[in-house]
Design an enzyme around this catalytic site. Structure first.
Site, PDB file in Angstrom:
ATOM      1  N   ARG A  90     -38.865  44.130 -41.064  1.00 26.26           N
ATOM      2  CA  ARG A  90     -38.336  44.815 -39.882  1.00 26.26           C
ATOM      3  C   ARG A  90     -36.839  44.562 -39.744  1.00 26.26           C
ATOM      4  NH1 ARG A  90     -40.388  44.383 -33.554  1.00 26.26           N
ATOM      5  NH2 ARG A  90     -38.704  45.658 -32.691  1.00 26.26           N
ATOM      6  N   ASN A 144     -47.368  51.202 -36.511  1.00 23.09           N
ATOM      7  CA  ASN A 144     -46.281  52.166 -36.621  1.00 23.09           C
ATOM      8  C   ASN A 144     -45.882  52.417 -38.073  1.00 23.09           C
ATOM      9  OD1 ASN A 144     -45.663  52.854 -33.891  1.00 23.09           O
ATOM     10  ND2 ASN A 144     -44.833  50.791 -33.599  1.00 23.09           N
ATOM     11  N   CYS A 164     -50.632  54.745 -28.802  1.00 17.54           N
ATOM     12  CA  CYS A 164     -49.301  54.232 -28.482  1.00 17.54           C
ATOM     13  C   CYS A 164     -49.300  53.839 -27.011  1.00 17.54           C
ATOM     14  CB  CYS A 164     -48.250  55.306 -28.747  1.00 17.54           C
ATOM     15  SG  CYS A 164     -46.546  54.784 -28.425  1.00 17.54           S
ATOM     16  N   TYR A 244     -37.495  56.423 -26.765  1.00 20.03           N
ATOM     17  CA  TYR A 244     -37.118  56.655 -28.152  1.00 20.03           C
ATOM     18  C   TYR A 244     -36.198  57.861 -28.306  1.00 20.03           C
ATOM     19  CZ  TYR A 244     -40.432  53.157 -29.747  1.00 20.03           C
ATOM     20  OH  TYR A 244     -41.072  51.968 -29.968  1.00 20.03           O
TER      21      TYR A 244
END
Length: 421
Positions: A90, A144, A164, A244
């Site tokens: 990540r 994800n 989600c 987002y």
């Protein structure tokens, strides 16, 4: 009822355990299996999980194991919450795209593509094991990028629904602002995973009165502050985008911020170190307050509700999930995976009708859907050219020079996870 959590050693897991304990009348779990290859983390999380169950009087059995085949054997539902490559991967996803002036983020843009390439083959292998163990089992995907991963599962014929926590988080936020119970708030939530808009906020059910204009008039400043977007933008949209959308609506501003502060991955890694120390305390028998900062708020409530509905229990009949479009949004292919309210039951999720979508949103959805199709092709078949095409198609990249450079960086940073590289 047996449920299995793949990625059970995640620091998220106590949030899920807390929900299973509190909502046992909705989802009566008799055996809960936490499976993870990281034995040290699994021991800490499993110990806390058992103490949470004991504190809340839940008599279900919690099993921890690193044996995936044994974990899914006989499971009625399998929840996926894995992270291939861990926080180290990540960290890379959030940093190397910045070298090209592109957003570095773990679920969208170039970083999101890297995560999809690492994740899809692993998830499909797990799903095949689930199918062999129990072909009637449901797979609930919280891993994800949920849209791409769920699309991979559905295309392979698995009984899968994507989940989600954005919608449930907004539902709870709006309910608090409006002074009503969360169950009374129904969202006209439309889009793709991590690319959604609330176009109406209804009280009382799917056909209830729309109070979104009132919400924006009375609480628009608070909503905008949470999203870190200008209040006038929300007024002009007449809708509430997910947070987002800031990566699209304020791309250059976000890139500037990301270049001058520690990555979210670094923050989360430090939180995880603290959480794991807490989980090792034999006196701790509830999820710690720090976990709320880790992310995944209300994940447990959403997961319990979805699993209960799929398994014929007391789950809500209408839930926001990720599933096949099947004509719901006529400007997208039937096999696109969309995130909308759906009727959920033992046969799966059937999207509810959606009002005509503003071209401002529909155009971006169509663009990202095309990217997701190319991303899935790259994840399934590999190859530098397929990675390049997916990056070139993504609206957060879109220039061939960037796509070339990002392709090289993606492959260099993920070679150990890409069988074809």
């Amino acid at each position: 009822m047996k449920l299995t959590v793949v990625g059970g050693g995640s620091t998220y897991t106590p949030e899920l355990i807390d929900g299973f304990a509190r909502l046992r009348d909705t989802l009566p779990v008799r055996e809960l299996v936490l499976v993870d290859p990281a034995a040290d983390r699994l021991d800490l999380v499993g110990g806390l999980a058992r103490r949470i169950f004991a504190r809340q009087g839940h008599d279900g059995r919690i099993v921890t194991t690193s044996d995936l085949n044994a974990a899914v054997d006989g499971a009625d539902a399998v929840l996926l919450q894995l992270r291939v490559g861990g926080q180290a991967a990540r960290q890379q996803d959030e940093t190397w795209p910045l070298e090209c002036g592109c957003v570095g983020q773990e679920t969208t843009g170039a970083g999101g593509l890297a995560k999809a390439l690492r994740t899809v083959p692993v998830v499909l292998d797990i799903a095949e094991r689930v199918r062999r163990a129990n072909p009637d089992a449901w797979i609930i995907d919280f891993t994800n990028p949920v849209g791409i991963v769920t699309r991979a599962l559905l295309r392979a014929g698995h009984r899968a629904v994507g989940l989600c926590n954005v919608a449930i988080g907004l539902q709870r936020k709006f309910a608090g602002l409006l002074g009503v119970a969360p169950a009374d708030v129904h969202l006209d939530h439309v889009g793709l995973n991590h690319l959604t808009w609330e176009t109406a906020v209804r009280l009382g059910g799917p056909e209830g009165a729309d109070v979104l204009p009132r919400l924006l008039a009375e609480h628009g400043d608070a909503v905008a502050a949470d999203l870190r977007l200008p209040r006038p933008l929300l007024d002009r949209l007449g809708a509430v985008p997910s947070y987002y959308l800031r990566y699209y609506y304020a791309h250059d501003e976000v890139v500037g911020e990301l270049r001058t502060k520690p990555s979210r991955a670094a923050e989360v890694a430090e939180m995880e170190r603290q959480l794991l120390r807490m989980y090792g305390d034999p006196a701790l028998d509830e999820k710690p307050a720090l976990l709320a900062r880790r992310g995944g708020a209300y994940y447990s409530e959403a997961a319990v509700d979805l699993a209960a509905a799929l398994l014929g229990g007391a789950g809500s009949p209408y839930q926001v999930v990720n599933t096949y479009n099947r004509g719901t949004l006529p400007f997208l292919p039937d096999d696109a995976v969309i995130e909308v309210p759906a009727a959920v039951g033992g046969k799966g999720a059937a999207p509810l009708p959606v009002a005509d979508v503003n071209p401002l949103y529909a155009g971006l959805m169509a663009n990202v859907t095309a990217y997701e199709d190319l991303a899935l092709d790259a994840a399934l078949r590999g190859g530098r050219d397929r990675v390049f095409r997916a990056l070139l198609a993504h609206p957060l990249v879109g220039q061939y020079g960037y796509a070339e450079q990002l392709t090289d960086l993606l492959v260099a940073h993920n070679r150990e996870h890409l069988a074809w590289a």
